[in-house]
Design a protein around this motif. Structure first.
Motif: not given
Length: 572
Positions: A59-71
């Motif tokens: 979940l931590s890896i997914l949060t960092i990657l998805l939020f980075g992609a969204l930004r």
């Protein structure tokens, strides 16, 4: 002899019995320890890893990657959500970490119990997991805000306008015109605990370039002082800082600039734009602010990359050790505890579950049918705050200039004939904390008082107290007014005569009496131990409280029977 032999035999038997009892007790203790060890499920480490740590890691890896992609999509590539960089780099990652851990990981770390903190195990896991996620998330956003852009080499500064989505630029030679620079001083008072108050001073300087249309070089200097000092001392410190900043600016050498960083939406950019507006230079092009940078961009990227991976690895290791050190609770016991039969009781109206947002909102509206004015005022404050944020006001700690630009009340606005600000300033709040505290005060007063006064009287009293408080603060205390604090203090003042004339029953008289006593104690103690600026605020709040008391006495004298009838109807 026979009796003595019998006695000795009995003593011998009793000794053996005692020894056997001690042996039995020890064997029982050993058996209990073995049972406790055997009760632990086989592969408990694998179970904890499977149910808690590995989901948290993914979940931590997914949060960092998805939020980075969204930004990257919304802010960098498409630029359709131009929020301030402080929100992207700090505010949203912090709230996102709390949301992710609190919602998705809470059912999992509730299964774990720490031996040294059985009652507060959930708090340990929550804080550790939030920190282990938020730190690398913050660093990753700082890295993304740099790595997503290239250093564009341009022939002249005018070519920068051809790259609206880029951030870093390199120019061969530039000539800033220091003689035509403009400056602006911005002050902000930040209060802390124990009546601490710090005066922050920012000195902004914007310098134009030769043969360049509306592109400026930014320089800023900052200092802070104790705001509790006497005014003469603060004036000397202020003058010394301004002179020092001017000397530093005059001595700056702009020949060793490696590249320029174009400012995006931020508080610094808004301050520089305000500084540029004082230059009175006519141009059809929007102003651009460039900040000088030295060194190489790749060096800072390398440091952020190492810090990001290092913090993520350390945080995950700490979470792993904490999970391994905990005991896995038996889910069957928990399920049996939850399924314990409950005695049948009289049917009671069930409230909507907290997890269902829509039903909770419906329940909130239904429970506030008897307090419509309070609910409407609270929703108006929230809507006005969202609108002011979209108008450019900072959500955490807005500057006084930002608050005044979206509807705050000042002496200059009154002199300019902007009398509508007397009302709009009631619903404008200086930051999310100011809004939360104001709404808490408003709900505390309106929860009971509106039932007694009625919605129309309550709304009239709210606006009269709020308008009077704003005018009083501007005219007699020279303060910039924003928020519903003056109105709520006036409403508390109205409640004092209602308590004194026994409009409320004994229970609510004690509640309101204790609340008003606490408020008066805080105000009086603050007046004795606070500094000069806070003293004026305390006198102002006491005066608004007294005005509310006078208004309450008038209402009791003229409409006592109606107030008593409303109070008895609602059992208040």
């Amino acid at each position: 002899m026979d009796d003595s032999n019998k006695r000795s035999q009995y003593r011998y038997k009793n000794k053996n019995r005692n020894r056997s009892r001690v042996g039995r007790q020890e064997r029982r203790k050993l058996a209990k320890r073995k049972e406790q060890k055997t009760q632990r499920p086989k592969g408990s480490i694998k179970l904890k890893l499977k149910q808690v740590f590995l989901p948290y890691l993914g979940l931590s890896i997914l949060t960092i990657l998805l939020f980075g992609a969204l930004r990257w999509v919304l802010d960098i590539y498409l630029n359709i959500l131009p929020l301030k960089e402080g929100y992207w780099n700090f505010g949203i990652p912090f709230l996102l970490s709390i949301f992710v851990v609190g919602i998705w990981m809470w059912p999992r770390y509730e299964l774990l119990t720490l031996k040294w903190a059985k009652r507060s195990s959930s708090s340990y896991f929550f804080i550790t997991m939030v920190l282990a996620l938020v730190i690398p998330l913050l660093i990753s956003q700082n890295y993304l805000s740099k790595a997503a852009y290239d250093v564009i080499e341009v022939d002249s500064l005018n070519d920068i306008r051809h790259y609206p989505k880029q951030k870093y630029f390199k120019v061969g030679s530039v000539e800033p015109l220091k003689s035509e620079s403009v400056s602006y001083v911005e002050t902000q008072v930040i209060s802390g605990r124990h009546f601490e108050s710090t005066l922050h001073i920012n000195y902004y300087t914007a310098t134009p370039f030769t043969a360049v249309d509306n592109i400026w070089l930014g320089s800023s200097y900052h200092t802070k002082y104790d705001n509790r000092e006497e005014q003469s001392i603060k004036d000397r410190q202020y003058s010394a800082f301004i002179n020092e900043s001017r000397h530093k600016y005059a001595a700056e050498d702009f020949s060793n600039i490696s590249y320029f960083r174009k400012l995006k939406s931020s508080n610094d950019r808004s301050a520089y734009l305000y500084t540029i507006s004082t230059a009175n230079k006519q141009s059809n092009l929007p102003p651009l602010v460039l900040m000088p940078e030295t060194g190489l961009l790749t060096d800072s990227l390398g440091r952020d990359f190492v810090w990001g991976f290092g913090s993520f690895f350390i945080g995950m290791v700490l979470c792993l050790l904490l999970v391994l050190a905990a005991d896995m609770d038996n889910q069957e016991k928990k399920s049996t505890r939850k399924r314990t039969p409950i005695k049948k009781q009289k049917p009671v109206k069930k409230r909507a579950p907290v997890s269902d947002v829509s039903k909770s909102l419906v329940a909130l509206f239904r429970s506030n049918k008897k307090r419509p004015a309070t609910l409407v005022l609270i929703l108006t404050c929230i809507g006005a705050f969202i609108l002011t944020v979209f108008m450019g006001m900072d959500i955490i700690a807005p500057l006084s200039r930002q608050v005044n630009s979206v509807g705050g009340l000042t002496m200059d606005a009154l002199q300019a004939g902007q009398y509508w600000r007397v009302v709009t300033s009631i619903f404008v709040h200086a930051g999310i904390m100011h809004l939360a505290m104001s709404l808490g005060m408003l709900f505390a007063t309106g929860y009971i008082l509106e039932k007694v006064l009625g919605p129309i009287r309550f709304a009239i009293a709210f606006f009269i107290c709020g308008i009077f408080a704003n005018v009083l603060g501007v005219l007699y205390f020279d303060m910039d007014m924003a928020g519903v604090w003056g109105a709520t203090f006036g409403l508390f003042g109205i409640a004092i005569p209602l308590v004194a004339f026994k409009i409320f029953n004994k229970k609510y008289r004690e509640i309101y009496g204790a609340t008003v006593a606490v408020i008066l104690t805080i105000l009086l103690s603050s007046m004795f131990f606070a500094f000069i600026n806070t003293l004026s605020y305390m006198v102002y709040y006491l005066l608004t409280l007294c005005v509310g008391m006078i208004f309450g006495v008038v209402m009791v004298m003229t409409q006592k029977q109606a107030l008593l009838r409303n109070a008895r109807r609602h059992n208040i």
